[in-house]
Scaffold this motif. Sequence first.
Motif, PDB file in Angstrom:
ATOM      1  N   ASN A 105       0.854  -1.184   0.000  1.00 11.86           N
ATOM      2  CA  ASN A 105       0.000   0.000   0.000  1.00 11.86           C
ATOM      3  C   ASN A 105       0.895   1.241   0.000  1.00 11.86           C
ATOM      4  OD1 ASN A 105       0.621   0.841   2.719  1.00 11.86           O
ATOM      5  ND2 ASN A 105      -0.786  -0.710   3.485  1.00 11.86           N
ATOM      6  N   ALA A 106       0.316   2.378  -0.300  1.00 11.57           N
ATOM      7  CA  ALA A 106       1.096   3.613  -0.475  1.00 11.57           C
ATOM      8  C   ALA A 106       1.910   3.977   0.773  1.00 11.57           C
ATOM      9  CB  ALA A 106       0.177   4.761  -0.862  1.00 11.57           C
ATOM     10  N   MET A 107       1.325   3.816   1.940  1.00 10.85           N
ATOM     11  CA  MET A 107       2.021   4.165   3.183  1.00 10.85           C
ATOM     12  C   MET A 107       3.229   3.250   3.402  1.00 10.85           C
ATOM     13  SD  MET A 107       2.177   6.127   5.761  1.00 10.85           S
ATOM     14  CE  MET A 107       0.784   6.765   6.645  1.00 10.85           C
ATOM     15  N   MET A 108       3.035   1.959   3.223  1.00 10.61           N
ATOM     16  CA  MET A 108       4.118   0.995   3.396  1.00 10.61           C
ATOM     17  C   MET A 108       5.212   1.241   2.357  1.00 10.61           C
ATOM     18  SD  MET A 108       5.393  -1.614   4.991  1.00 10.61           S
ATOM     19  CE  MET A 108       4.189  -2.652   5.792  1.00 10.61           C
ATOM     20  N   ALA A 109       4.828   1.472   1.118  1.00 11.85           N
ATOM     21  CA  ALA A 109       5.807   1.724   0.054  1.00 11.85           C
ATOM     22  C   ALA A 109       6.660   2.942   0.384  1.00 11.85           C
ATOM     23  CB  ALA A 109       5.096   1.914  -1.284  1.00 11.85           C
ATOM     24  N   MET A 110       6.033   3.976   0.914  1.00 13.07           N
ATOM     25  CA  MET A 110       6.752   5.194   1.267  1.00 13.07           C
ATOM     26  C   MET A 110       7.769   4.914   2.381  1.00 13.07           C
ATOM     27  SD  MET A 110       4.984   8.865   2.047  1.00 13.07           S
ATOM     28  CE  MET A 110       4.533   8.471   3.730  1.00 13.07           C
ATOM     29  N   MET A 111       7.375   4.076   3.338  1.00 13.55           N
ATOM     30  CA  MET A 111       8.255   3.779   4.473  1.00 13.55           C
ATOM     31  C   MET A 111       9.443   2.906   4.088  1.00 13.55           C
ATOM     32  SD  MET A 111       5.440   3.143   7.516  1.00 13.55           S
ATOM     33  CE  MET A 111       6.378   1.781   8.101  1.00 13.55           C
ATOM     34  N   ILE A 112       9.243   1.956   3.178  1.00 14.48           N
ATOM     35  CA  ILE A 112      10.308   0.988   2.903  1.00 14.48           C
ATOM     36  C   ILE A 112      11.150   1.300   1.666  1.00 14.48           C
ATOM     37  CG2 ILE A 112       9.063  -0.872   4.076  1.00 14.48           C
ATOM     38  CD1 ILE A 112       8.440  -2.042   1.291  1.00 14.48           C
ATOM     39  N   LYS A 113      10.712   2.247   0.846  1.00 12.69           N
ATOM     40  CA  LYS A 113      11.430   2.517  -0.405  1.00 12.69           C
ATOM     41  C   LYS A 113      12.901   2.870  -0.168  1.00 12.69           C
ATOM     42  CE  LYS A 113      11.307   5.075  -4.708  1.00 12.69           C
ATOM     43  NZ  LYS A 113      10.617   6.028  -5.551  1.00 12.69           N
ATOM     44  N   GLY A 114      13.167   3.790   0.729  1.00 14.61           N
ATOM     45  CA  GLY A 114      14.550   4.209   1.016  1.00 14.61           C
ATOM     46  C   GLY A 114      15.409   3.077   1.548  1.00 14.61           C
ATOM     47  N   PRO A 115      14.968   2.415   2.644  1.00 15.67           N
ATOM     48  CA  PRO A 115      15.785   1.319   3.192  1.00 15.67           C
ATOM     49  C   PRO A 115      16.001   0.168   2.212  1.00 15.67           C
ATOM     50  CG  PRO A 115      14.140   2.016   4.801  1.00 15.67           C
ATOM     51  CD  PRO A 115      13.845   2.742   3.518  1.00 15.67           C
ATOM     52  N   ILE A 116      14.986  -0.190   1.426  1.00 11.96           N
ATOM     53  CA  ILE A 116      15.130  -1.292   0.471  1.00 11.96           C
ATOM     54  C   ILE A 116      16.089  -0.899  -0.660  1.00 11.96           C
ATOM     55  CG2 ILE A 116      13.954  -2.752  -1.229  1.00 11.96           C
ATOM     56  CD1 ILE A 116      13.292  -3.601   1.592  1.00 11.96           C
ATOM     57  N   SER A 117      15.971   0.326  -1.152  1.00  6.54           N
ATOM     58  CA  SER A 117      16.891   0.798  -2.208  1.00  6.54           C
ATOM     59  C   SER A 117      18.332   0.719  -1.723  1.00  6.54           C
ATOM     60  CB  SER A 117      16.553   2.241  -2.600  1.00  6.54           C
ATOM     61  OG  SER A 117      15.292   2.301  -3.200  1.00  6.54           O
ATOM     62  N   LYS A 118      18.566   1.191  -0.502  1.00  8.26           N
ATOM     63  CA  LYS A 118      19.914   1.173   0.054  1.00  8.26           C
ATOM     64  C   LYS A 118      20.389  -0.269   0.253  1.00  8.26           C
ATOM     65  CE  LYS A 118      22.764   3.171   3.584  1.00  8.26           C
ATOM     66  NZ  LYS A 118      22.947   3.842   4.799  1.00  8.26           N
ATOM     67  N   PHE A 119      19.484  -1.132   0.683  1.00  8.45           N
ATOM     68  CA  PHE A 119      19.813  -2.539   0.917  1.00  8.45           C
ATOM     69  C   PHE A 119      20.270  -3.234  -0.368  1.00  8.45           C
ATOM     70  CE2 PHE A 119      18.223  -6.996   1.095  1.00  8.45           C
ATOM     71  CZ  PHE A 119      19.118  -7.486   2.049  1.00  8.45           C
ATOM     72  N   ILE A 120      19.485  -3.115  -1.451  1.00 11.15           N
ATOM     73  CA  ILE A 120      19.869  -3.810  -2.687  1.00 11.15           C
ATOM     74  C   ILE A 120      21.119  -3.190  -3.311  1.00 11.15           C
ATOM     75  CG2 ILE A 120      17.577  -4.786  -3.123  1.00 11.15           C
ATOM     76  CD1 ILE A 120      17.160  -2.691  -5.318  1.00 11.15           C
ATOM     77  N   GLU A 121      21.308  -1.895  -3.094  1.00 10.42           N
ATOM     78  CA  GLU A 121      22.531  -1.251  -3.584  1.00 10.42           C
ATOM     79  C   GLU A 121      23.747  -1.807  -2.841  1.00 10.42           C
ATOM     80  OE1 GLU A 121      24.345   3.249  -3.753  1.00 10.42           O
ATOM     81  OE2 GLU A 121      22.195   3.008  -4.017  1.00 10.42           O
ATOM     82  N   THR A 122      23.613  -2.006  -1.529  1.00  9.10           N
ATOM     83  CA  THR A 122      24.702  -2.576  -0.731  1.00  9.10           C
ATOM     84  C   THR A 122      25.011  -4.004  -1.169  1.00  9.10           C
ATOM     85  OG1 THR A 122      24.126  -1.188   1.155  1.00  9.10           O
ATOM     86  CG2 THR A 122      25.456  -3.132   1.627  1.00  9.10           C
ATOM     87  N   LEU A 123      23.971  -4.797  -1.430  1.00  8.79           N
ATOM     88  CA  LEU A 123      24.195  -6.178  -1.886  1.00  8.79           C
ATOM     89  C   LEU A 123      25.025  -6.206  -3.162  1.00  8.79           C
ATOM     90  CD1 LEU A 123      20.704  -7.919  -1.367  1.00  8.79           C
ATOM     91  CD2 LEU A 123      22.702  -8.040   0.120  1.00  8.79           C
ATOM     92  N   THR A 124      24.669  -5.362  -4.131  1.00 13.83           N
ATOM     93  CA  THR A 124      25.417  -5.368  -5.399  1.00 13.83           C
ATOM     94  C   THR A 124      26.834  -4.828  -5.212  1.00 13.83           C
ATOM     95  OG1 THR A 124      24.389  -3.273  -6.042  1.00 13.83           O
ATOM     96  CG2 THR A 124      23.454  -5.275  -6.973  1.00 13.83           C
ATOM     97  N   THR A 125      26.985  -3.789  -4.401  1.00 14.03           N
ATOM     98  CA  THR A 125      28.320  -3.236  -4.141  1.00 14.03           C
ATOM     99  C   THR A 125      29.226  -4.289  -3.514  1.00 14.03           C
ATOM    100  OG1 THR A 125      27.408  -1.019  -3.870  1.00 14.03           O
ATOM    101  CG2 THR A 125      29.579  -1.417  -2.922  1.00 14.03           C
ATOM    102  N   ASN A 126      28.680  -5.046  -2.550  1.00 14.63           N
ATOM    103  CA  ASN A 126      29.469  -6.072  -1.873  1.00 14.63           C
ATOM    104  C   ASN A 126      29.813  -7.259  -2.765  1.00 14.63           C
ATOM    105  OD1 ASN A 126      29.507  -4.502   0.423  1.00 14.63           O
ATOM    106  ND2 ASN A 126      27.902  -5.634   1.474  1.00 14.63           N
ATOM    107  N   MET A 127      29.091  -7.416  -3.874  1.00 15.14           N
ATOM    108  CA  MET A 127      29.415  -8.511  -4.812  1.00 15.14           C
ATOM    109  C   MET A 127      30.807  -8.348  -5.396  1.00 15.14           C
ATOM    110  SD  MET A 127      26.043  -9.291  -7.066  1.00 15.14           S
ATOM    111  CE  MET A 127      24.460  -9.375  -6.265  1.00 15.14           C
ATOM    112  N   LYS A 128      31.257  -7.102  -5.558  1.00  9.71           N
ATOM    113  CA  LYS A 128      32.559  -6.853  -6.179  1.00  9.71           C
ATOM    114  C   LYS A 128      33.680  -7.543  -5.410  1.00  9.71           C
ATOM    115  CE  LYS A 128      31.305  -2.359  -8.037  1.00  9.71           C
ATOM    116  NZ  LYS A 128      31.504  -0.905  -7.933  1.00  9.71           N
ATOM    117  N   THR A 129      33.551  -7.617  -4.082  1.00  8.97           N
ATOM    118  CA  THR A 129      34.610  -8.247  -3.281  1.00  8.97           C
ATOM    119  C   THR A 129      34.259  -9.669  -2.853  1.00  8.97           C
ATOM    120  OG1 THR A 129      33.675  -7.174  -1.319  1.00  8.97           O
ATOM    121  CG2 THR A 129      35.534  -6.079  -2.382  1.00  8.97           C
ATOM    122  N   ALA A 130      32.978  -9.995  -2.778  1.00 11.76           N
ATOM    123  CA  ALA A 130      32.582 -11.302  -2.237  1.00 11.76           C
ATOM    124  C   ALA A 130      32.542 -12.431  -3.268  1.00 11.76           C
ATOM    125  CB  ALA A 130      31.206 -11.194  -1.574  1.00 11.76           C
ATOM    126  N   VAL A 131      32.163 -12.107  -4.499  1.00  7.90           N
ATOM    127  CA  VAL A 131      31.978 -13.175  -5.510  1.00  7.90           C
ATOM    128  C   VAL A 131      33.335 -13.639  -6.014  1.00  7.90           C
ATOM    129  CG1 VAL A 131      30.983 -13.780  -7.747  1.00  7.90           C
ATOM    130  CG2 VAL A 131      29.716 -12.318  -6.177  1.00  7.90           C
TER     131      VAL A 131
END
Length: 131
Positions: A105-131
Amino acid sequence: MNLQSPEVTLDKSAEETFNFLSDVKNFEALMPENISKFEVLEDDKFLFALKGMPEIILKKKEAIPNSKIVLGAAGGKLDFSLVANITEVEANKTDVQLTFEGEFNAMMAMMIKGPISKFIETLTTNMKTAV
């Protein structure tokens, strides 16, 4: 809601990248520094928690060799998926992009958009050294 990480280029083959991401225990190496819990529950399922966030259980739902892995929510009230798209550029160069897809829902999307964006960005960034 659809969110995409920046694309990252790894100095690995698509097969090596796929094999790494297929093994759910390897996701521990990709997690952000603020992880408070990580536990492999089954061969294709793991649980993790970030400080201040509820525990999330992800299960491998689909795997297309050397090109795509889909992790989905396994339990809980939210239904979402995390898709790793793997594209071989050259013999030992592979692009990876993560996509988060979920219905909120709109309220939930607004709350989680920032943290989720940062989370998936961190996962991909960490792939450079982990994979």
